[in-house]
Design an enzyme around this catalytic site. Sequence first.
Site, short mmCIF file in Angstrom:
data_model
loop_
_atom_site.label_atom_id
_atom_site.label_comp_id
_atom_site.label_asym_id
_atom_site.label_seq_id
_atom_site.Cartn_x
_atom_site.Cartn_y
_atom_site.Cartn_z
N TRP A 1 -54.07 10.53 31.87
CA TRP A 1 -54.77 11.43 32.57
C TRP A 1 -54.17 12.85 31.89
O TRP A 1 -55.07 13.71 31.45
CB TRP A 1 -54.78 11.63 33.80
CG TRP A 1 -55.27 10.25 34.58
CD1 TRP A 1 -54.79 9.55 35.23
CD2 TRP A 1 -56.45 9.51 34.18
NE1 TRP A 1 -55.46 8.27 35.50
CE2 TRP A 1 -56.64 8.54 34.80
CE3 TRP A 1 -57.80 9.98 33.54
CZ2 TRP A 1 -57.78 7.59 34.94
CZ3 TRP A 1 -58.77 9.38 33.60
CH2 TRP A 1 -58.86 7.97 34.22
N LYS B 1 -59.91 9.83 46.07
CA LYS B 1 -58.51 9.29 46.37
C LYS B 1 -57.93 9.56 47.86
O LYS B 1 -58.07 8.86 48.53
CB LYS B 1 -57.34 9.90 45.58
CG LYS B 1 -57.65 9.87 43.93
CD LYS B 1 -57.57 8.48 43.34
CE LYS B 1 -57.82 8.33 41.94
NZ LYS B 1 -57.99 6.72 41.31
N ASP C 1 -53.72 19.37 37.90
CA ASP C 1 -54.61 17.86 38.43
C ASP C 1 -53.86 17.30 39.35
O ASP C 1 -52.90 16.77 39.24
CB ASP C 1 -54.88 17.26 37.12
CG ASP C 1 -55.74 15.98 37.32
OD1 ASP C 1 -56.23 15.81 38.49
OD2 ASP C 1 -55.79 14.91 36.66
#
Length: 349
Positions: free
Chosen positions: A98, A190, A166
């Site tokens: 990511w 999440k 992030d």
Amino acid sequence: MKHNFGAGPCILPQEVFKKAAEAVLDFNGLSILEVSHRSADFVKVMEEARENVKKALNVPEGYTVLFLQGGASLGFLIAAYNLAGKHKRAAYINTGTWATKAIKEGVNAGLEVVEIASSEDKGFNYIPEVEDIPEDIDFLHYTSNNTIVGTQFKSIPKTNVPLVCDMSSDIFSQPIDVSKFDLIYAGAQKNLGPAGATLYIVKDSILGKSPLHIPTYLDLNVHAKKDSMFNTPPVFSVFVSNLNLKHLINNGGVEAIAKLNKEKAELLYNEIDSNPNFEGTTTKKDRSLMNVTFRLTDETKKERFDKLWNDGNIVGLKGHRSVGGYRASMYNALELKSVHALVDIMKSL
């Protein structure tokens, strides 16, 4: 009962599932799936959700909370566009898939990108030390938790430049000092709610300052002026996120859930370290509390182990296709008894 160790979309508390299900049938006379996002009823939900984010994370004055769309994948580009400054140059810490994608979007935004630290040399199985941060950059970006490889930053990088993070896979799992950041963004799926919404916590002082030409939807200043209502928001995801935030706050907040998350992680890591059939795949000091990655020491036992955990009503344990092995994702709503169930199976191998 199934024990869901999947990496996402997340599990949620049963109470939240029940209230969400009820609202699908009846939300003040309509289904939450059909209610107008401009209605007073939903505007109240949006306002509550934004305020509950502030309450849960002790967000200080001078920050705006937004619920947008596009996930972190769009957030990579939004962050680059909005945090760009006079240097048009940004620094990134590369800790996995990511972070690598965030770097790519920084380049796509037209920035000069500097990779100031990376753990790619060892398959991203550790968090690299950050030593020299250049001053002639507009911001420093990092990914707080790496779902695929199972590493996590244990402290916030120290810097004098604007900081962007992030936090998709560990936000709300522990207390954070929001004042250290100029922008935090996170996909909801999440620890926050169903897939569809993306949370942004942005420092007001950076809004509208970018020298870049920003496409309208990617401009956080546009969304801040419209209170997350520039376009039709992800109504159901925001609604359920608000339910989950209220549940979190009413059950001790992030401080309480952080203790439970630590207990769950210690239980599983202790089994991995003490059981000769298993080994962890990351540096111990950088182990994630959210995503525990491990593998068998003897691959001939794979068929038997896979049968044991499948028969034990455990789902989502298979490692990411890029790294193999196993990954136990233990987000906020995963109960301690599920971790005990997995540990008992590991002991029986």
